[in-house]
Design a protein around this motif. Structure first.
Motif, PDB file in Angstrom:
ATOM      1  N   GLU A 218      43.612  32.692  39.870  1.00 21.18           N
ATOM      2  CA  GLU A 218      42.689  31.594  39.576  1.00 21.18           C
ATOM      3  C   GLU A 218      41.277  31.953  40.022  1.00 21.18           C
ATOM      4  OE1 GLU A 218      44.214  28.123  41.443  1.00 21.18           O
ATOM      5  OE2 GLU A 218      45.825  27.812  39.969  1.00 21.18           O
ATOM      6  N   THR A 219      41.170  32.574  41.179  1.00 22.02           N
ATOM      7  CA  THR A 219      39.860  33.000  41.686  1.00 22.02           C
ATOM      8  C   THR A 219      39.234  34.022  40.749  1.00 22.02           C
ATOM      9  OG1 THR A 219      40.552  32.613  43.978  1.00 22.02           O
ATOM     10  CG2 THR A 219      38.664  34.075  43.628  1.00 22.02           C
TER      11      THR A 219
ATOM     12  N   VAL B   5      28.693  34.053  40.648  1.00 25.17           N
ATOM     13  CA  VAL B   5      29.161  32.841  41.299  1.00 25.17           C
ATOM     14  C   VAL B   5      29.352  33.105  42.789  1.00 25.17           C
ATOM     15  CG1 VAL B   5      31.581  33.382  40.808  1.00 25.17           C
ATOM     16  CG2 VAL B   5      30.918  31.014  41.167  1.00 25.17           C
ATOM     17  N   THR B   6      29.057  32.112  43.623  1.00 26.79           N
ATOM     18  CA  THR B   6      29.215  32.261  45.063  1.00 26.79           C
ATOM     19  C   THR B   6      30.591  31.752  45.488  1.00 26.79           C
ATOM     20  OG1 THR B   6      28.348  30.074  45.605  1.00 26.79           O
ATOM     21  CG2 THR B   6      26.751  31.874  45.375  1.00 26.79           C
ATOM     22  N   ARG B   7      30.943  32.045  46.717  1.00 22.88           N
ATOM     23  CA  ARG B   7      32.226  31.580  47.252  1.00 22.88           C
ATOM     24  C   ARG B   7      32.292  30.058  47.238  1.00 22.88           C
ATOM     25  NH1 ARG B   7      36.009  33.407  51.406  1.00 22.88           N
ATOM     26  NH2 ARG B   7      36.952  31.576  52.374  1.00 22.88           N
ATOM     27  N   ALA B   8      31.207  29.401  47.638  1.00 27.38           N
ATOM     28  CA  ALA B   8      31.193  27.935  47.653  1.00 27.38           C
ATOM     29  C   ALA B   8      31.371  27.375  46.246  1.00 27.38           C
ATOM     30  CB  ALA B   8      29.899  27.433  48.280  1.00 27.38           C
TER      31      ALA B   8
ATOM     32  N   SER C 240      42.354  36.190  49.208  1.00 26.81           N
ATOM     33  CA  SER C 240      42.241  36.322  47.754  1.00 26.81           C
ATOM     34  C   SER C 240      41.059  37.200  47.380  1.00 26.81           C
ATOM     35  CB  SER C 240      42.099  34.940  47.108  1.00 26.81           C
ATOM     36  OG  SER C 240      43.283  34.189  47.250  1.00 26.81           O
ATOM     37  N   MET C 241      39.915  36.955  48.002  1.00 17.67           N
ATOM     38  CA  MET C 241      38.723  37.749  47.708  1.00 17.67           C
ATOM     39  C   MET C 241      38.913  39.193  48.150  1.00 17.67           C
ATOM     40  SD  MET C 241      36.442  35.762  46.248  1.00 17.67           S
ATOM     41  CE  MET C 241      34.788  36.352  46.592  1.00 17.67           C
TER      42      MET C 241
ATOM     43  N   VAL D 286      39.728  23.524  45.687  1.00 18.99           N
ATOM     44  CA  VAL D 286      40.464  23.828  46.921  1.00 18.99           C
ATOM     45  C   VAL D 286      39.709  24.900  47.685  1.00 18.99           C
ATOM     46  CG1 VAL D 286      42.726  23.238  45.963  1.00 18.99           C
ATOM     47  CG2 VAL D 286      41.872  25.576  45.751  1.00 18.99           C
ATOM     48  N   SER D 287      40.015  24.995  48.973  1.00 21.57           N
ATOM     49  CA  SER D 287      39.383  26.018  49.792  1.00 21.57           C
ATOM     50  C   SER D 287      39.851  27.405  49.348  1.00 21.57           C
ATOM     51  CB  SER D 287      39.718  25.800  51.266  1.00 21.57           C
ATOM     52  OG  SER D 287      39.213  24.559  51.711  1.00 21.57           O
TER      53      SER D 287
END
Length: 242
Positions: free
Chosen positions: A117-118, A128-131, A145-146, A139-140
């Motif tokens: 999904e990430t 795109v940023t993490r936030a 995952s990263m 979701v957090s």
């Protein structure tokens, strides 16, 4: 006897003329240029090419069948051979050399759902940023995952947002395109493609916007500073924009 041709002789002559018109005249042997052009098309295509498609490229004056037979004969017994498949003609390695390409490798592990999904969010929304990833997914985002996607080599830090904190922006890599058989980001499936594949509920499609990503820097994105290209730096700063 009248100077006019007898009816029977006239009829025979007409039959002979009609037959001659219906017989295709033999073409000249294909030129070296035509053979070279066909060879280049077959090598560069990547996929089998039909004789019809070759004829459209080479022109009506070229005897495509003769060209293919000449190439087939030239490559017979070599490491690469010209073969005909159900989809057309293509070059492939000789069957007796198949052992050279056999290797044992560990099957790749299936990526966790969160990582997939990430990856999808990054692919379609980059840069795109993490936030922003967390906001889109709702979701957090786990650090794992990263890290996993970076370890595989499918994502990379692209730059920094020109916003307070200057968070890292992420995008996909050439390895991502290669793995999924994409020529460029433009080849990512659009809304209609996703619906056709059954991956998008038609009822939700009208409300959903499938963005088209870009490899160009965004207006609010600045390139990474010199020295920020170390892998350890990115791993240490993955969560800095939380």
């Amino acid at each position: 006897m009248s100077s006019d041709e007898p009816p029977l002789a006239d009829a025979m002559r007409r039959i002979e003329d009609a037959f001659a018109e219906g017989v295709e005249q033999p073409r000249a042997k294909p030129s070296a240029d035509a053979i070279r052009a066909a060879e280049a098309l077959l090598f560069a295509g990547g996929e089998p090419i039909t004789a019809k498609a070759l004829a459209e490229k080479l022109g009506p004056a070229v005897d495509v069948a003769a060209v293919l037979m000449k190439l087939k004969a030239d490559y017979a017994g070599r490491g690469v051979e010209l073969v005909e498949t159900g989809a057309g003609w293509r070059f492939q390695s000789a069957p007796d050399l198949a052992g050279l390409f056999t290797e044992t490798r560990e099957a790749p592990k299936r990526l966790p759902k969160a990582a997939m999904e990430t990856l999808a969010v990054i692919a379609y929304h980059q840069p795109v940023t993490r936030a922003e990833i967390e906001e889109i997914r709702g979701v957090s985002l786990s650090r794992g995952s990263m890290e996993l996607l970076m370890e595989i080599g499918w994502i990379r830090p692209r730059g920094r947002r020109r916003t307070p904190g200057r968070p890292l922006t992420f995008g996909t890599t050439d390895a991502f395109l290669s793995h999924f058989g994409l020529a460029s980001l433009d080849a990512l499936p659009g809304k209609d493609d996703l619906k056709a594949l059954g991956l998008l509920d038609p009822r939700a499609a009208a409300q959903l916007d499938v963005p088209r990503p870009s490899e160009d820097a965004a207006p609010d994105e600045e390139p990474l500073s010199e020295g920020d290209d170390a892998a350890s730096f990115f791993v240490d700063h993955l969560g800095e924009d939380e």
